[in-house]
Design an enzyme around this catalytic site. Structure first.
Site, mmCIF file in Angstrom:
data_model
loop_
_atom_site.group_PDB
_atom_site.id
_atom_site.type_symbol
_atom_site.label_atom_id
_atom_site.label_comp_id
_atom_site.label_asym_id
_atom_site.label_seq_id
_atom_site.Cartn_x
_atom_site.Cartn_y
_atom_site.Cartn_z
ATOM 1 N N ARG A 317 0.857 -1.199 0.000
ATOM 2 C CA ARG A 317 0.000 0.000 0.000
ATOM 3 C C ARG A 317 0.889 1.244 0.000
ATOM 4 O O ARG A 317 2.056 1.201 0.410
ATOM 5 C CB ARG A 317 -0.913 0.026 1.228
ATOM 6 C CG ARG A 317 -1.879 -1.153 1.318
ATOM 7 C CD ARG A 317 -2.986 -1.058 0.277
ATOM 8 N NE ARG A 317 -3.836 -2.235 0.276
ATOM 9 C CZ ARG A 317 -4.905 -2.394 1.050
ATOM 10 N NH1 ARG A 317 -5.223 -1.435 1.904
ATOM 11 N NH2 ARG A 317 -5.633 -3.478 0.970
ATOM 12 N N HIS A 549 4.214 63.329 -22.564
ATOM 13 C CA HIS A 549 4.001 62.100 -23.346
ATOM 14 C C HIS A 549 2.525 61.696 -23.301
ATOM 15 O O HIS A 549 2.167 60.650 -22.764
ATOM 16 C CB HIS A 549 4.904 60.974 -22.830
ATOM 17 C CG HIS A 549 6.357 61.190 -23.086
ATOM 18 N ND1 HIS A 549 7.192 61.782 -22.165
ATOM 19 C CD2 HIS A 549 7.129 60.914 -24.189
ATOM 20 C CE1 HIS A 549 8.418 61.846 -22.650
ATOM 21 N NE2 HIS A 549 8.406 61.334 -23.888
ATOM 22 N N HIS A 553 1.006 64.654 -27.861
ATOM 23 C CA HIS A 553 2.323 64.279 -28.381
ATOM 24 C C HIS A 553 2.187 63.148 -29.397
ATOM 25 O O HIS A 553 2.844 63.158 -30.449
ATOM 26 C CB HIS A 553 3.237 63.846 -27.232
ATOM 27 C CG HIS A 553 4.519 63.223 -27.679
ATOM 28 N ND1 HIS A 553 5.504 63.917 -28.348
ATOM 29 C CD2 HIS A 553 4.988 61.930 -27.575
ATOM 30 C CE1 HIS A 553 6.511 63.108 -28.622
ATOM 31 N NE2 HIS A 553 6.223 61.896 -28.154
ATOM 32 N N ASP A 587 3.527 56.063 -27.991
ATOM 33 C CA ASP A 587 3.715 56.319 -26.551
ATOM 34 C C ASP A 587 2.465 55.990 -25.721
ATOM 35 O O ASP A 587 2.256 56.561 -24.650
ATOM 36 C CB ASP A 587 4.106 57.784 -26.314
ATOM 37 C CG ASP A 587 5.610 57.990 -26.317
ATOM 38 O OD1 ASP A 587 6.326 57.004 -26.095
ATOM 39 O OD2 ASP A 587 6.071 59.121 -26.566
#
EC number: 3.1.4.-
Length: 806
Positions: A317, A549, A553, A587
């Site tokens: 077992r 950014h 832009h 961006d």
């Protein structure tokens, strides 16, 4: 051979000496020869034994002179005493095999004509049940070689604490091992061979060799120990008191035979190990294949581990527990109830999960300590819970509980119960599993990783659904925009199709200008209008509201690229699509920090991308939008064209990393200088496209002075915000990002133009003459910055730099 010959010669010398002895010699041995006038009975009754004569001397004399013994018995021993001795000898059981009344029952293989065939069988794989037969044969061969009278094989059990006698393939309990008892019990403890010349006079063995049906004189006892340090048996050969004692030569002969036979057993065991290893390799290959090909879950791996481990050590077992580190618990889902499928493979039933703390039971002890537990008798171990056997009716004898260790901690525990065809688990079983346990740990670790990845994929899918909901433009906004996506003629600025256009005053019209410029370049049928409208609005929504950014832009870069390639036959329609969409998205999701900021602070994006951190992120966000249903504006393309479009967009967006510009500009200027530049040459064309993306990204430096001033203010606001963040983390920002050095701004801009912008636009003009306005704009702005640099510091304050965001 010399020692053996010497031993034989010594025996012959003693015999000849006795046979030719005179009266004085016999008196020394305690025997008086019949002399004239002497009565025989009085002769025996009144004999005198000198103090230096031992019983062994007397025995040896009587063995060689049986007529003397016969004469003594007839003349001096009463009949009733003799009858009692005969009855006692008949009633006393024999412990071992008496070689004088039995031939050696060697196996049939020794009847073969070829030593090669015999040796092949000797080192063939020996199963557990055949070891006893090998030991029985081994002791008989040793006994015949050393002229022993009797043999016995002992089998250590209960962790070498008990001994059993092996007779006819069956074990009979003999007694405990230990000192001050019997020879075999002593040898098991000392683990060394032993030669006892006369056991009756050796105080170490008060019980001699145990109850036997003959008088034991000399004993050789040898433990059979494999290189794995397992004692598989103890061989004992004896001579009766009436025989000569064993000599050192006999022990050497026995050692030689047993050593070679043990080597054969070890070789056999090694072959069995290799056979097991081969099965292990097959199992590992199969498991690896399934793990990598089918990506199995932990449940499947657990069942495979249980199946192979059970077969590996031949256990009846097995249980396997995984460790829950968070809760400090062990848990199991699958249980072995001894069932098998039609192929004879174990079946494990999945039931309600059981859990228990690591402080409980044998498995808990192994999980806490990482130590192996090998229990030879479960009922003698306090850690074993006997209630389980009472409840199930299953009898637990032996237990082997071993850890599975991964990443220097226990990740699982395997508990094996009742070794088949043997009383207990051995060191060899432990070693076999230790090797397998390494692979178990790898398999479990990989499966856990797979489950984690699956869970994270599910979480990512949910997160993407949420993200798409918040990043996509609502349908009502798209519907409203689509009602009038193209600006009226009076809404189109005169400068829209020129480099000098500034979008700051037209923010609400920018999505319409995107649609207008794209349709002007590609026509009204190139893009599906609804998708293009949704795409444009979604791109605008995915730009963050940082000061530079941002969406404006992104539009400026898109617009500059449109000006570079519109009505230009140098680039194909496909290239122009890649340029404009790249510029608009280049961006997306910019956070207002440069790449160095992410790397210095070890932020997640820096871990995700090793180079061009933000640019790669912008590209991934762009692809996400392009692959989302409803904003997939390139859905009209073939698979190959779509793949090529994404590759061009990737190249274009990554080219906006200013760190890549310097090598690119140097390469192109070299081609131009030596007159070899040709934009139709593929690698030169690639360099030229990258330089165009950089020129569009820095187009603010070439805008009219008013736009340049406002853009620079926005850019430095973003720079100073990053500088403030770096200071908060104990870093020193570069001068351009240090608001305490704002008075250096004009000089910084002059340096930026001289070092980067002017060489950039000069090279770009050589490649693409229609970009000449950008070079002129840069030169004009440089003159303005030079004037400011010459003025008083009060002139710089007119830039009205925003206060700190702290």
């Amino acid at each position: 051979m010399l020692k053996w010959a010497y031993h034989e010669a010594e025996e012959l010398r003693i015999i000849e000496d006795i046979m030719s002895c005179n009266n004085h010699t016999l008196c020394r041995l305690g025997v008086y020869t019949p002399l004239p006038g002497q009565d025989s009975k009085d002769r025996w009754r009144n004999r005198h034994i000198p103090p230096d004569i031992t019983e062994l001397d007397v025995k040896n004399f009587l063995i060689k002179n049986p007529d003397v013994f016969e004469e003594y018995v007839i003349e001096s021993v009463p009949i009733d005493v003799l009858q009692n001795l005969i009855q006692t000898k008949q009633d006393k059981p024999e412990k071992g095999i008496h070689l004088e009344c039995a031939t050696i029952p060697l196996q049939q293989r020794y009847c073969l004509d070829s030593v090669k065939d015999i040796s092949s069988q000797l080192i063939d794989i020996v199963e557990d049940h055949a070891i006893y037969a090998e030991l029985s044969e081994m002791v008989l061969i040793v006994a015949r070689a050393v002229h022993a009278s009797h043999t016995t094989v002992y089998i250590p059990t209960h962790q070498n604490h008990e001994l059993c006698i092996l007779r006819d393939g069956k074990l009979t309990p003999y007694g405990p091992s230990g000192l001050k008892t019997t020879v075999s019990a002593h040898v098991v403890i000392e683990r060394k061979s032993l030669l006892v010349e006369d056991i009756q006079f050796d105080p170490r063995f008060p019980k001699e060799i145990g109850p036997v049906g003959y008088s034991v004189g000399s004993v050789i006892c040898i433990p059979v120990i494999l290189p794995s340090d397992d004692i598989i048996g103890v061989l004992e050969v004896t001579r009766e008191q009436s025989k000569f004692s064993f000599a050192k030569g006999d022990l050497q002969t026995a050692h030689a035979l047993v050593s070679w036979m043990t080597a054969c057993l070890h070789e056999s065991d090694m072959k069995r190990t290799l056979n097991t290893q081969s099965k292990l390799n097959d199992f590992l290959l199969e498991t690896s294949r399934e793990i990598f090909d089918e990506m199995n879950c932990v449940d499947t791996v657990v069942q495979k581990i249980m199946t192979f481990t059970k077969q590996l050590v031949n256990a009846d077992r097995i249980s396997m527990f995984l460790v829950d580190e968070e809760k400090q618990e062990l848990y199991a889902d699958y249980f072995d109830e001894g069932e098998k499928d039609e192929n004879g493979q174990p079946l494990f039933n999945k039931k309600s999960q059981i859990r228990f703390h690591k402080d409980l039971g044998i498995a808990g002890y192994v999980a806490r300590t990482g130590k192996v537990v090998n229990i030879y008798d479960a009922y003698e171990d306090d850690r074993f819970n006997q209630a389980v056997d009472k409840m199930t009716g299953y009898k637990t004898r032996s237990i082997l509980c071993m850890p599975i260790i991964g990443k220097q901690k226990v990740v699982g525990v395997v508990q094996l119960i009742n070794r088949l065809e043997a009383e207990c688990f051995t060191n060899a079983d432990e070693n076999a599993f230790k090797l397998f346990a390494v692979y178990c740990a790898l398999a479990l670790h990989f499966s856990n990783l797979f489950n984690m990845v699956k869970q994270q994929q599910t979480q990512h899918k949910v997160a993407m659904e949420v993200l798409q909901y918040h990043t996509r433009t609502p349908q009502d906004e798209v519907d409203h925009f689509q009602e009038k996506p193209i600006p009226n003629e009076d809404e189109v600025p005169e400068l829209l199709k020129f480099y000098d256009f500034c979008c700051y005053a037209y923010d609400e019209y920018l999505p319409k200008y995107v649609i207008y410029l794209l349709q002007d370049m590609f026509g009204t049928d190139s893009f599906e209008l609804e998708k293009l409208c949704r795409f444009t609005l979604t791109v605008r929504k995915n730009y963050r509201p940082v000061t530079y950014h941002n969406w404006q832009h992104g539009f400026h870069v898109f617009h500059s690229l449109w000006c570079m390639v519109n009505d230009d036959e140098t680039f194909s329609r496909f290239d122009k699509m890649a340029f404009t969409i790249s510029g608009l998205c280049h961006d997306i999701d910019h956070r207002g920090y440069n790449n160095a900021f992410f790397q210095k602070l070890h932020l997640p994006l820096a871990n995700l991308y090793s180079t061009s951190v933000m640019e790669q992120h912008h590209y991934r966000q762009t692809v996400t939008i392009l692959q989302t249903e409803g904003t997939d504006i390139f859905s009209f393309m073939t698979a190959d064209d779509y793949k090529e479009m994404l590759e061009q967009i990737r190249h274009n967006i990554l080219a906006t990393d200013l760190a890549l510009y310097f090598a690119n500009q140097k390469t192109l200027s070299g081609y131009i200088k030596d007159g070899t530049f040709d934009i139709e040459t593929p690698h030169m064309r690639t360099h030229a496209k990258a330089l165009m993306m950089t020129g569009a990204d820095l187009c603010a430096c070439a805008k009219p002075w008013a736009t340049q001033q406002e853009t620079t203010k926005n850019l430095y606001d973003e720079f100073y915000f990053q500088g403030d963040e770096e200071k908060r983390h104990g870093l020193t920002p570069i001068p351009m990002m240090d608001r305490n050095r704002f008075d250096e701004l004009p000089k910084q801009q002059i340096g930026f133009i001289d070092f980067i912008c002017r060489p950039l636009y000069q090279t770009l003009c050589d490649i693409l003459p229609r970009t000449m306005p950008l070079l002129a704009g840069v030169d004009e702005n440089r003159s303005h910055w030079a004037e400011l640099a010459e003025q008083e510091a009060t002139s710089v304050s007119k830039m009205r730099v925003s206060p700190s965001n702290e």
